[in-house]
Design a protein around this motif. Structure first.
Motif, PDB file in Angstrom:
ATOM      1  N   SER A  82       3.316   5.927  -2.755  1.00  0.00           N
ATOM      2  CA  SER A  82       4.506   6.686  -3.129  1.00  0.00           C
ATOM      3  C   SER A  82       4.591   6.867  -4.642  1.00  0.00           C
ATOM      4  O   SER A  82       4.899   7.959  -5.134  1.00  0.00           O
ATOM      5  N   ARG A  98       0.834  -1.200   0.000  1.00  0.00           N
ATOM      6  CA  ARG A  98       0.000   0.000   0.000  1.00  0.00           C
ATOM      7  C   ARG A  98       0.875   1.258   0.000  1.00  0.00           C
ATOM      8  O   ARG A  98       0.608   2.220  -0.745  1.00  0.00           O
ATOM      9  N   ALA A  99       1.931   1.250   0.815  1.00  0.00           N
ATOM     10  CA  ALA A  99       2.817   2.412   0.891  1.00  0.00           C
ATOM     11  C   ALA A  99       3.586   2.596  -0.417  1.00  0.00           C
ATOM     12  O   ALA A  99       3.798   3.736  -0.871  1.00  0.00           O
ATOM     13  N   THR A 100       4.006   1.506  -1.021  1.00  0.00           N
ATOM     14  CA  THR A 100       4.746   1.590  -2.283  1.00  0.00           C
ATOM     15  C   THR A 100       3.873   2.163  -3.384  1.00  0.00           C
ATOM     16  O   THR A 100       4.307   3.008  -4.174  1.00  0.00           O
TER      17      THR A 100
END
Length: 257
Positions: free
Chosen positions: A132, A127-129
């Motif tokens: 970003s 999710r963070a990747t």
């Protein structure tokens, strides 16, 4: 539905399936090596790469993606092809093996063999990747892809040797992750993902020694599920095709004999 794909080589058919947020180009490092002995078909899942999304009302799950690939076989006139996949694609390959619609299946660090904590970690990282990538301007993405240190920092979770990915491949991968319309729903479906039913055809499972997204301890569960030893891909991370194309090609050719 028509899926985007790349086809090269001659011989027994081998269909390649990418991971979540990726595209068929993930297999470029091994494509020509495999095409020397196989009719290789690397395909974009629905809602990933440049394939169209699933029809309205069809949920994004590993099972529905497997349905789409099974239909893809029929469109191309493939009867019991060999199949190989990485991560989500590895799970789908094993799902197709459990249905008995392929001649063999190879799975590289397949999804679905996690415990609850490992699943929460993997979903948070993915999710963070994705977030970003979506925040990144085209100019910043290009600068990141060109800078070796930035490539190493951003690719360290997915690859043991991020320096081996080309700037072009890094940039294309970021764009694929940013544009993947099926990403969020597919990721949400991982909460209910369990190992598929026992396979009806031969399967090969291999795990990156330095996989930092799906740690190699999950290979122990995959071994219990398959009833056989899981191969360890030495010096490789979650995307072994980039880390060691020669090794991965050798494993896939052996699995599809």
């Amino acid at each position: 539905m028509e899926l985007a794909f790349e086809r090269r080589g001659t011989g027994p058919s081998l269909v390649l399936l990418h991971g979540i947020g990726h595209h068929w180009q993930a297999w470029l490092p091994v494509l020509d090596r495999l095409a020397a002995e196989r009719d290789v078909i690397a395909v974009d899942f629905p809602g990933f790469g440049v394939s169209p999304p699933l029809p309205p009302g069809t949920p994004y799950t590993a099972e529905s993606l497997a349905d789409s690939i099974e239909s893809f076989f029929a469109v191309l006139g493939l009867r019991d092809p060999h199949v190989a996949g990485n991560s989500l694609g590895g799970y789908v390959a094993l799902e197709l093996a459990s249905r008995g619609v392929v001649a063999s299946a190879a799975a590289l660090s397949p999804a679905g063999f996690w415990n609850r904590t490992e699943l929460m970690y993997a979903r948070a990282v993915l999710r963070a990747t994705r977030a970003s990538a979506r925040r990144m301007s085209p100019e910043k993405a290009a600068a990141l892809a060109e800078d070796p240190l930035s490539r190493a920092l951003s690719g360290g979770v997915m690859m043991a040797h991020p320096s081996r990915i080309t700037p072009e491949a890094m940039l294309a991968g970021l764009q694929a992750l940013k544009d993947a319309s099926g990403f969020d729903e597919t990721l949400a479906s991982f909460a209910g993902l369990m190992p598929p039913a026992p396979p009806k055809v031969p399967v090969t499972i291999a795990w990156g020694e330095h996989d930092r997204l799906l740690p190699r301890r999950q290979a122990v569960r995959a071994a219990r599920w398959s009833g056989q030893r899981v191969k360890l891909l030495k010096g490789c991370g979650h995307l072994p095709m980039t880390d060691d194309p020669e090794l991965v090609a050798r494993v896939l050719l052996e699995a599809s004999r």
